[in-house]
Design a protein around this motif. Structure first.
Motif, PDB file in Angstrom:
ATOM      1  N   LYS A 213       0.509  -1.760   0.370  1.00  0.00           N
ATOM      2  CA  LYS A 213       0.536  -0.248  -0.262  1.00  0.00           C
ATOM      3  C   LYS A 213       0.560   1.382  -0.127  1.00  0.00           C
ATOM      4  O   LYS A 213       1.726   1.194   0.654  1.00  0.00           O
ATOM      5  CB  LYS A 213      -0.576  -0.060   1.247  1.00  0.00           C
ATOM      6  CG  LYS A 213      -2.438  -0.753   0.923  1.00  0.00           C
ATOM      7  CD  LYS A 213      -3.149  -0.439   2.298  1.00  0.00           C
ATOM      8  CE  LYS A 213      -4.307  -1.351   2.021  1.00  0.00           C
ATOM      9  NZ  LYS A 213      -5.501  -0.749   3.100  1.00  0.00           N
ATOM     10  N   ASP A 214       0.687   2.086  -0.427  1.00  0.00           N
ATOM     11  CA  ASP A 214       1.476   3.373  -0.208  1.00  0.00           C
ATOM     12  C   ASP A 214      -0.346   4.311   0.054  1.00  0.00           C
ATOM     13  O   ASP A 214      -1.510   3.590   1.067  1.00  0.00           O
ATOM     14  CB  ASP A 214       1.263   4.476  -1.780  1.00  0.00           C
ATOM     15  CG  ASP A 214       0.208   4.347  -3.251  1.00  0.00           C
ATOM     16  OD1 ASP A 214      -0.829   4.406  -2.604  1.00  0.00           O
ATOM     17  OD2 ASP A 214       0.585   4.919  -3.667  1.00  0.00           O
TER      18      ASP A 214
ATOM     19  N   TYR B 150      -4.454   0.023  -1.943  1.00  0.00           N
ATOM     20  CA  TYR B 150      -3.003  -0.649  -3.244  1.00  0.00           C
ATOM     21  C   TYR B 150      -2.958  -0.277  -4.125  1.00  0.00           C
ATOM     22  O   TYR B 150      -3.520   0.309  -4.645  1.00  0.00           O
ATOM     23  CB  TYR B 150      -4.314  -2.084  -2.661  1.00  0.00           C
ATOM     24  CG  TYR B 150      -4.538  -2.676  -1.324  1.00  0.00           C
ATOM     25  CD1 TYR B 150      -3.775  -3.234  -0.991  1.00  0.00           C
ATOM     26  CD2 TYR B 150      -6.109  -2.870  -1.525  1.00  0.00           C
ATOM     27  CE1 TYR B 150      -4.508  -3.879   0.269  1.00  0.00           C
ATOM     28  CE2 TYR B 150      -6.104  -3.801  -0.219  1.00  0.00           C
ATOM     29  CZ  TYR B 150      -5.419  -3.843   0.239  1.00  0.00           C
ATOM     30  OH  TYR B 150      -6.306  -4.382   1.178  1.00  0.00           O
ATOM     31  N   ILE B 151      -1.756  -0.007  -4.289  1.00  0.00           N
ATOM     32  CA  ILE B 151      -0.061  -0.161  -5.632  1.00  0.00           C
ATOM     33  C   ILE B 151      -1.128  -0.905  -6.830  1.00  0.00           C
ATOM     34  O   ILE B 151      -1.655  -1.859  -6.014  1.00  0.00           O
ATOM     35  CB  ILE B 151       0.891  -0.197  -5.551  1.00  0.00           C
ATOM     36  CG1 ILE B 151       1.348  -2.045  -5.185  1.00  0.00           C
ATOM     37  CG2 ILE B 151       1.796   0.922  -4.158  1.00  0.00           C
ATOM     38  CD1 ILE B 151       2.943  -1.677  -5.348  1.00  0.00           C
ATOM     39  N   THR B 152      -0.874  -0.701  -7.558  1.00  0.00           N
ATOM     40  CA  THR B 152      -1.093  -1.418  -8.718  1.00  0.00           C
ATOM     41  C   THR B 152      -0.780  -2.995  -8.490  1.00  0.00           C
ATOM     42  O   THR B 152       0.753  -3.260  -8.304  1.00  0.00           O
ATOM     43  CB  THR B 152      -0.943  -1.263  -9.744  1.00  0.00           C
ATOM     44  OG1 THR B 152      -0.708   0.180 -10.466  1.00  0.00           O
ATOM     45  CG2 THR B 152      -1.172  -1.984 -11.212  1.00  0.00           C
TER      46      THR B 152
ATOM     47  N   PRO C 212       5.861   3.455  -6.582  1.00  0.00           N
ATOM     48  CA  PRO C 212       5.349   4.646  -7.045  1.00  0.00           C
ATOM     49  C   PRO C 212       6.367   5.113  -7.654  1.00  0.00           C
ATOM     50  O   PRO C 212       7.565   5.723  -6.989  1.00  0.00           O
ATOM     51  CB  PRO C 212       4.443   5.598  -5.473  1.00  0.00           C
ATOM     52  CG  PRO C 212       4.594   4.293  -5.105  1.00  0.00           C
ATOM     53  CD  PRO C 212       5.468   3.318  -4.747  1.00  0.00           C
TER      54      PRO C 212
ATOM     55  N   VAL D  48       6.008   3.147   0.785  1.00  0.00           N
ATOM     56  CA  VAL D  48       4.886   1.914   0.706  1.00  0.00           C
ATOM     57  C   VAL D  48       5.253   1.274   2.383  1.00  0.00           C
ATOM     58  O   VAL D  48       6.004   1.038   2.646  1.00  0.00           O
ATOM     59  CB  VAL D  48       4.950   0.864  -0.428  1.00  0.00           C
ATOM     60  CG1 VAL D  48       4.528   2.063  -1.835  1.00  0.00           C
ATOM     61  CG2 VAL D  48       5.692   0.092  -0.937  1.00  0.00           C
TER      62      VAL D  48
END
Length: 580
Positions: free
Chosen positions: A67-68, A72-74, A97, A103
């Protein structure tokens, strides 16, 4: 509890022979560490009690959440990874990112698609009722992982060191046959009885739910017809099991033997329990007796109990030894040539730059054998770590350290550890800085407290370290005096990293009470709450911390003070004890 393994999970990109300008920009802003898929699992484990002991098994599927600040990131919502058995992982490619922001990373195993989008929720999990194969045993060994320090990483710190913990309980079973028995274990099936098979796991904070479901039998092993070694192991959900049939042996000749627990027993998360089943008698008179033959151990040390002789001692309760515990640092104000603004420690001169990180009033260091500390982002170092005996400071080892995780064996110092009053950290050069957190500095050992303390003889104890009293009070050992009913509290314990969660009982003794009573309570943040009815007469008192109805890991201090407008009493740090 001890951890299963530490590994570096690279958040990686694959480098291609040709890229568009956008693709190239993404590579420049990400990490290019590819991870290769490996998968291999054995089928049977009739005598294997060492599966997933110190490392995640090869081929094990792991779920990873990244997560950032925006979520959730991609591909970071329950990304599926595969362990290679050596601490490395392959699978879904994840990217930091592009803006360089941090993250957080959390993980669990075995992988389950039902955890998707539920990192913050309690998700159901059940152990297999047939664990006689490696696959089913591993599918029952619930793990949860996160970094041991601050969970914040970006593309400048690409390696994320996750530490995995066994969440459930492990049973190791060995067998002894008397010389007069006709029982043959070849081809026999061994099961654990009367345990509930289900629980829940919240990955975000590694929280395990209560045991649930209908109590059932768990098949631990089916011995081969030509077996020559008779040991078994299985995973159960942590729970309290009554004095009832616990281990069952089904023989090939049709006989079934059962061994009960001698008393109600509570099985704890992350622990391995070794039992010996002793088989006596012949024919219809054949019977079994059950005993715990060795200590309850942390999971990554579970095979020593499977060797050697074991004799049954009637009505002998299982021995629960003092386990290894950690005492985390409490950072104090650094010297005049240094400053600390978490996580950064900076110094402007090579002298007067030490920061006390542990302080001992009653020789407590003798209860610890190892100092572990981690720091990073070292600028114009190195740094130093050392100890005080009285006012004399001595550096550990060669006195200076580069960035990373370091361990110091205190037993090799050649000094009486009970004489050490402080451990301190500081810079060695004229100017520099580094990042260090109290959560990444700890002592490891029995943690059994002062020899003079009144804490538990069998469990872990921690002796108080008195802080400064409030404005309306003074402390000149052993006498504590107060002149007003407010602003008279004196901290007796301070917790930087939720350590109170490791203890269940507070015991304190005071005497010579004048114009009392006194009070004892705890802080959550800046809020003080008195224990029980809040006031105590002279003598020895005990507070059951488990009855407070709060999350003990949120407590930052325990404090003592007067309740009336003025008074005094005698109290010593060695007589204020936490135990479990």
């Amino acid at each position: 509890m001890k951890k299963l393994s530490i590994f570096a999970l690279g958040l990686a990109v694959m480098t291609f022979a040709s890229c568009s300008s956008d693709d190239q920009q993404m590579q420049n802003n990400s990490l290019s560490t590819p991870i290769t898929l490996v998968s291999n699992l054995a089928n049977m484990r009739s005598a294997n009690t060492s599966l997933q002991k110190t490392q995640i098994a090869e081929g094990m599927k792991v779920g990873v959440f990244v997560k950032d600040a925006n979520g959730y990131i991609t591909d970071g919502d329950n990304a599926e990874m595969t362990a290679d058995g050596s601490g490395n992982f392959t699978g879904t490619t994840l990217y930091f990112p592009e803006d360089g922001s941090n993250v957080s990373v959390n993980a669990y195993a075995p992988y389950n698609a039902s955890f998707t989008s539920k990192m913050e929720e309690a998700v159901a999990f059940s152990v297999a009722t047939d664990q006689s194969t490696d696959a089913n045993y591993l599918a029952s060994d619930l793990l949860c992982g996160a970094p041991s320090g601050e969970n914040a990483y970006n593309r400048t710190t690409p390696a994320v060191p996750l530490v995995f913990t066994h969440m459930l309980s492990k049973m190791n079973i060995k067998f002894t046959l008397s010389g007069e028995t006709d029982v043959d274990l070849k081809g026999a099936t061994v099961s654990i009885l009367n345990t509930k098979p289900s629980t829940t796991l919240k990955v975000s904070d590694a929280t395990l739910g209560e045991a649930s479901g209908t109590a059932t039998a768990i098949k631990a092993v089916a011995f081969a017809a030509d077996a020559t070694e008779f040991v078994a192991s299985a995973i159960i959900v942590p729970q309290t099991v009554g004095a009832d049939d616990f281990i069952q042996i089904s023989l090939t000749d049709g006989r079934t033997l059962t061994a009960p627990l001698k008393s109600e027993t509570s099985f704890v998360s992350g622990k391995a329990y070794t039992y010996t089943v002793k088989i006596l008698g012949e024919g219809a008179e054949a019977a079994v007796e059950l005993e715990m033959t060795t200590q309850i151990t942390d999971w990554d040390d579970n095979t020593t109990a499977l060797d050697g002789d074991a004799e049954l001692v009637e009505n002998d309760e299982p021995e629960v030894p003092t386990e290894t515990t950690k005492l985390y640092a409490t950072f104090q104000t650094p010297g005049g040539n240094a400053s600390y603004s978490a996580p950064t420690y900076a110094w402007t001169g090579s002298t007067n730059n030490l920061m006390t990180i542990f302080e001992f009033n009653n020789g407590e260091l003798k209860n610890y054998s190892k100092l572990v500390f981690t720091f990073s982002n070292l600028v114009d170092g190195p740094v130093r770590m050392g100890y005080y005996v009285g006012s004399t400071f001595t550096e550990f080892g060669n006195g200076f350290y580069s960035a990373g995780t370091k361990e110091i064996d205190l037993t090799e110092l050649g000094i009486d550890l009970s004489t050490v009053t402080k451990i301190a950290f500081g810079g060695r050069s004229n100017a520099g800085s580094c990042d260090i957190l109290a959560s990444d500095v700890y002592l490891e050992g029995t943690g059994s407290g002062s020899d003079e303390g009144t804490g538990s003889e069998d469990g872990n104890t921690l002796t108080a370290t008195f802080g400064d009293p409030g404005n309306n009070a003074t402390y000149n050992a052993p006498t504590y005096t107060w002149t007003g009913s407010t602003s008279n509290l004196m901290p007796v314990f301070e917790f930087a990293n939720g350590e109170l969660a490791n203890y269940t009982t507070l015991t304190f003794t005071f005497s010579n009470l004048v114009d009392g009573p006194v009070r004892m309570g705890y802080y959550v943040g800046s809020t003080f709450t008195e224990f029980g009815n809040g006031f105590y007469s002279a003598g020895t008192k005990t507070v059951d911390l488990t009855e407070l109805g709060i999350d003990l890991s949120t407590v930052t201090k325990i404090a003592f003070g007067g309740r009336s407008n003025a008074g005094s009493c005698d109290i010593l740090a060695k007589d204020v004890i936490l135990s479990n």
